[in-house]
Write a protein that holds these residues in place. Structure first.
Motif, PDB file in Angstrom:
ATOM      1  N   ASP A 266       0.854  -1.200   0.000  1.00  0.00           N
ATOM      2  CA  ASP A 266       0.000   0.000   0.000  1.00  0.00           C
ATOM      3  C   ASP A 266       0.883   1.240   0.000  1.00  0.00           C
ATOM      4  OD1 ASP A 266      -2.172  -1.668   0.240  1.00  0.00           O
ATOM      5  OD2 ASP A 266      -2.684  -1.100   2.285  1.00  0.00           O
ATOM      6  N   ALA A 267       1.891   1.241   0.868  1.00  0.00           N
ATOM      7  CA  ALA A 267       2.752   2.423   1.014  1.00  0.00           C
ATOM      8  C   ALA A 267       3.510   2.731  -0.279  1.00  0.00           C
ATOM      9  CB  ALA A 267       3.724   2.207   2.167  1.00  0.00           C
ATOM     10  N   ILE A 268       3.927   1.674  -0.973  1.00  0.00           N
ATOM     11  CA  ILE A 268       4.679   1.867  -2.220  1.00  0.00           C
ATOM     12  C   ILE A 268       3.806   2.546  -3.285  1.00  0.00           C
ATOM     13  CG2 ILE A 268       5.716   0.555  -4.175  1.00  0.00           C
ATOM     14  CD1 ILE A 268       7.625   0.891  -1.756  1.00  0.00           C
ATOM     15  N   GLU A 269       2.492   2.267  -3.239  1.00  0.00           N
ATOM     16  CA  GLU A 269       1.561   2.960  -4.150  1.00  0.00           C
ATOM     17  C   GLU A 269       1.648   4.472  -3.940  1.00  0.00           C
ATOM     18  OE1 GLU A 269      -0.878   1.807  -6.245  1.00  0.00           O
ATOM     19  OE2 GLU A 269      -0.796  -0.354  -5.902  1.00  0.00           O
ATOM     20  N   ALA A 270       1.757   4.877  -2.654  1.00  0.00           N
ATOM     21  CA  ALA A 270       1.840   6.311  -2.346  1.00  0.00           C
ATOM     22  C   ALA A 270       3.137   6.892  -2.911  1.00  0.00           C
ATOM     23  CB  ALA A 270       1.775   6.525  -0.835  1.00  0.00           C
ATOM     24  N   VAL A 271       4.238   6.144  -2.801  1.00  0.00           N
ATOM     25  CA  VAL A 271       5.526   6.649  -3.302  1.00  0.00           C
ATOM     26  C   VAL A 271       5.475   6.785  -4.826  1.00  0.00           C
ATOM     27  CG1 VAL A 271       8.023   6.302  -3.353  1.00  0.00           C
ATOM     28  CG2 VAL A 271       6.720   5.543  -1.369  1.00  0.00           C
ATOM     29  N   LEU A 272       4.830   5.823  -5.488  1.00  0.00           N
ATOM     30  CA  LEU A 272       4.727   5.905  -6.953  1.00  0.00           C
ATOM     31  C   LEU A 272       3.931   7.147  -7.362  1.00  0.00           C
ATOM     32  CD1 LEU A 272       5.461   4.644  -9.658  1.00  0.00           C
ATOM     33  CD2 LEU A 272       3.388   3.261  -9.534  1.00  0.00           C
ATOM     34  N   LEU A 273       2.871   7.457  -6.603  1.00  0.00           N
ATOM     35  CA  LEU A 273       2.093   8.674  -6.907  1.00  0.00           C
ATOM     36  C   LEU A 273       2.975   9.913  -6.756  1.00  0.00           C
ATOM     37  CD1 LEU A 273      -1.288   7.791  -5.158  1.00  0.00           C
ATOM     38  CD2 LEU A 273      -0.973   8.221  -7.599  1.00  0.00           C
ATOM     39  N   MET A 274       3.841   9.921  -5.731  1.00  0.00           N
ATOM     40  CA  MET A 274       4.753  11.078  -5.553  1.00  0.00           C
ATOM     41  C   MET A 274       5.704  11.190  -6.732  1.00  0.00           C
ATOM     42  SD  MET A 274       5.766  10.630  -1.574  1.00  0.00           S
ATOM     43  CE  MET A 274       4.499  10.005  -0.479  1.00  0.00           C
ATOM     44  N   ILE A 275       6.250  10.035  -7.163  1.00  0.00           N
ATOM     45  CA  ILE A 275       7.216  10.033  -8.268  1.00  0.00           C
ATOM     46  C   ILE A 275       6.576  10.586  -9.532  1.00  0.00           C
ATOM     47  CG2 ILE A 275       8.538   8.494  -9.831  1.00  0.00           C
ATOM     48  CD1 ILE A 275       8.930   6.604  -7.397  1.00  0.00           C
ATOM     49  N   GLU A 276       5.348  10.164  -9.798  1.00  0.00           N
ATOM     50  CA  GLU A 276       4.734  10.475 -11.090  1.00  0.00           C
ATOM     51  C   GLU A 276       3.861  11.725 -11.093  1.00  0.00           C
ATOM     52  OE1 GLU A 276       3.087   6.620 -12.314  1.00  0.00           O
ATOM     53  OE2 GLU A 276       4.995   6.274 -13.344  1.00  0.00           O
ATOM     54  N   ASN A 277       3.742  12.392  -9.925  1.00  0.00           N
ATOM     55  CA  ASN A 277       2.953  13.628  -9.849  1.00  0.00           C
ATOM     56  C   ASN A 277       3.767  14.715  -9.149  1.00  0.00           C
ATOM     57  OD1 ASN A 277      -0.023  12.901 -10.735  1.00  0.00           O
ATOM     58  ND2 ASN A 277       0.790  11.167  -9.572  1.00  0.00           N
ATOM     59  N   PRO A 278       4.906  15.095  -9.751  1.00  0.00           N
ATOM     60  CA  PRO A 278       5.791  16.040  -9.065  1.00  0.00           C
ATOM     61  C   PRO A 278       5.125  17.372  -8.731  1.00  0.00           C
ATOM     62  CG  PRO A 278       6.526  15.627 -11.344  1.00  0.00           C
ATOM     63  CD  PRO A 278       5.450  14.637 -11.044  1.00  0.00           C
ATOM     64  N   HIS A 279       4.249  17.850  -9.630  1.00  0.00           N
ATOM     65  CA  HIS A 279       3.607  19.146  -9.370  1.00  0.00           C
ATOM     66  C   HIS A 279       2.673  19.081  -8.166  1.00  0.00           C
ATOM     67  CE1 HIS A 279       1.264  16.651 -11.994  1.00  0.00           C
ATOM     68  NE2 HIS A 279       0.194  17.312 -11.647  1.00  0.00           N
ATOM     69  N   ARG A 280       2.224  17.871  -7.779  1.00  0.00           N
ATOM     70  CA  ARG A 280       1.371  17.730  -6.597  1.00  0.00           C
ATOM     71  C   ARG A 280       2.187  17.365  -5.357  1.00  0.00           C
ATOM     72  NH1 ARG A 280      -4.256  15.786  -7.037  1.00  0.00           N
ATOM     73  NH2 ARG A 280      -5.070  16.347  -9.083  1.00  0.00           N
ATOM     74  N   ALA A 281       3.384  16.812  -5.582  1.00  0.00           N
ATOM     75  CA  ALA A 281       4.164  16.309  -4.436  1.00  0.00           C
ATOM     76  C   ALA A 281       5.297  17.248  -4.017  1.00  0.00           C
ATOM     77  CB  ALA A 281       4.754  14.931  -4.787  1.00  0.00           C
ATOM     78  N   ASN A 282       5.786  18.073  -4.957  1.00  0.00           N
ATOM     79  CA  ASN A 282       6.928  18.935  -4.626  1.00  0.00           C
ATOM     80  C   ASN A 282       6.580  19.933  -3.531  1.00  0.00           C
ATOM     81  OD1 ASN A 282       8.653  17.717  -6.378  1.00  0.00           O
ATOM     82  ND2 ASN A 282       8.511  19.269  -7.987  1.00  0.00           N
ATOM     83  N   GLY A 283       7.551  20.123  -2.623  1.00  0.00           N
ATOM     84  CA  GLY A 283       7.375  21.099  -1.544  1.00  0.00           C
ATOM     85  C   GLY A 283       6.560  20.563  -0.379  1.00  0.00           C
ATOM     86  N   HIS A 284       6.158  19.270  -0.463  1.00  0.00           N
ATOM     87  CA  HIS A 284       5.325  18.708   0.608  1.00  0.00           C
ATOM     88  C   HIS A 284       6.062  17.681   1.456  1.00  0.00           C
ATOM     89  CE1 HIS A 284       1.524  20.573  -0.402  1.00  0.00           C
ATOM     90  NE2 HIS A 284       1.842  20.382  -1.688  1.00  0.00           N
TER      91      HIS A 284
END
Ligand code: NAD
Length: 388
Positions: A266-284
């Motif tokens: 489950d947790a790895i799914e979250a990391v993949l979302l961070m990798i592939e959605n930089p504009h939503r994950a950057n700075g967070h």
């Protein structure tokens, strides 16, 4: 298998990237490599001192993803190849760390060097070369809850305002310096502050991950089988080791600390979302955990005993647990966080991620793996006559 028409959370096509993954040979790294190779077109430069946990992804050379993963055996403490590898990649993910509680108070210098000093060049090279960084911190940066300072019988202890851990508002509350257990949390906090400052002053594109007790197959080692006999791994492997040997599970200070456990997949799914959605994950900064899987360590021991008996077909011990003091188990300078429940607002809002797997289900798949992987080897070591 990798597909060419994958889109991000906003419907934009995802371009294949190269990822420099430091600590790729560890527990989280091995699952992340597997996910990236099986489900995405991205390339991995995998850096670590060890590669046992990703051997199945590296050999044989005929594997379908062989041209998308390259292993570099190196120690980031002293290797001039590091900057070049970061430059070759679009994104760096830093997982390298000493992160076993048994080390925090017994090897505080190594712990601080590993979690702060050794991470410095990684941050610097990313900042200087305008490369994105996903850095792995820890939920330990929250330390103790505010509620833990209230009187034992205070009804406010049940109020989430006094225990829920929020990335943007909760304080970081550590014990005194002589409680060296906090060396890890403090080093992780300082590297988080440095990364945040690099973002604010120099424009570093970063994401910080705070894992809340991710567990699953390939976590740590079983002492005397694939790790040192005297080694003390994290709680999942400690309890698995006792179950495999039909010994009682040791509960430190009665096992009253509370933790929420999330399944690694489950947790790895979250990391993949961070990798592939930089504009939503950057700075967070993101909490990644499962607030619904909260138990005391004692309850975890009892559940693991039941699940292991079911998956192994062996009866549970009549007295499955035994109490030990933290001084006896961890030595001088130990201390603990009382309770860790992640607030999920930010990760829900930015990435729409939620964990799926219940504690019982994740223990069932993990202990099935432990039993299949280790039971025979443990039986052999028990059967071996000890030399006099
Ligand atoms: P792990 O120990 O299994 O993996 C860490 C990897 O880093 C190991 O393979 C190790 O060999 C490598 N490494 C360490 N120092 C290195 C160096 N100097 N050079 C090259 N490689 C080095 O740990 P993990 O559970 O996979 O954790 C990864 C990260 O997540 C760590 O930063 C940890 O603090 C953080 N974290 C994990 C959890 C969890 O629940 N698993 C919880 C909190 C934080």
């Amino acid at each position: 298998m990798a597909t060419g028409n994958r889109v991000d959370l906003d419907g934009r096509p995802i371009k294949p990237i190269t990822i420099c993954m430091i600590g790729a040979g560890g527990f989280i790294g091995s699952h992340l490599c597997e996910k990236l190779l099986l489900e995405t077109p991205h390339k991995i430069l995998a850096l670590d001192v060890y590669n046992d946990k990703i051997k199945h992804l590296l050999e044989p050379a005929s594997l379908p993803w062989a041209d998308r993963i390259q292993f570099h055996r190196l120690n980031i403490k002293h290797d001039s190849r590091l900057e070049g590898l970061i430059k070759m990649a679009d994104l760096t993910i830093n997982l390298a760390a000493i992160c076993t509680p048994a080390d925090y108070n017994t090897r505080p210098l190594d712990t601080i060097y590993s979690n702060f000093i050794d991470a410095l060049p990684v941050v610097k090279y990313c900042s200087e070369n305008n490369k994105r960084l996903i850095h792995f911190s820890t939920c330990e940066v929250y330390g103790k809850t505010i509620g833990s300072f209230l009187p034992k019988d205070s009804p406010l202890r049940q109020d989430p305002a006094y225990y829920i851990l929020k990335e943007d508002t909760s304080p970081c509350i550590f014990g005194p310096i002589e409680k060296q257990r906090w060396s890890y949390a403090c080093a992780k906090q300082l590297i988080e502050r440095l990364i945040y400052a690099e973002g604010a002053e120099n424009g570093l594109e970063f994401t910080i991950v705070r894992p809340f007790n991710w567990i699953g197959p390939r976590m740590d080692f079983i002492p005397g089988i694939d790790g040192p006999s005297e080694g003390v791994p994290r709680v999942l492997a400690c309890f698995s080791n006792a179950l495999l040997r039909s010994e009682p599970l040791k509960l430190v200070d009665g096992g009253q600390s509370q933790r929420s456990f999330v399944y690694i997949k489950d947790a790895i799914e979250a990391v993949l979302l961070m990798i592939e959605n930089p504009h939503r994950a950057n700075g967070h900064i993101f909490n990644v955990g499962n607030p619904y899987n909260e138990v005391t360590v004692k309850q975890l021991a009892e559940m693991m005993t039941k699940v292991y008996s079911e998956v192994s077909g062996e009866p549970a011990l009549e007295a499955p647990t035994v109490d030990v003091s933290s001084k006896e188990f961890y030595g001088e300078g130990y201390d603990d966080s009382d309770k860790r429940v992640p607030d999920m607002t930010i990760i829900n809002r930015q990435l729409g991620w939620n964990p799926k797997t219940s504690l019982w289900d994740l223990l069932e798949s993990t202990l099935t793996y432990q039993h299949k992987t280790y039971a025979e080897a443990v039986k052999k070591t028990i059967a071996k006559p000890t030399s006099s």
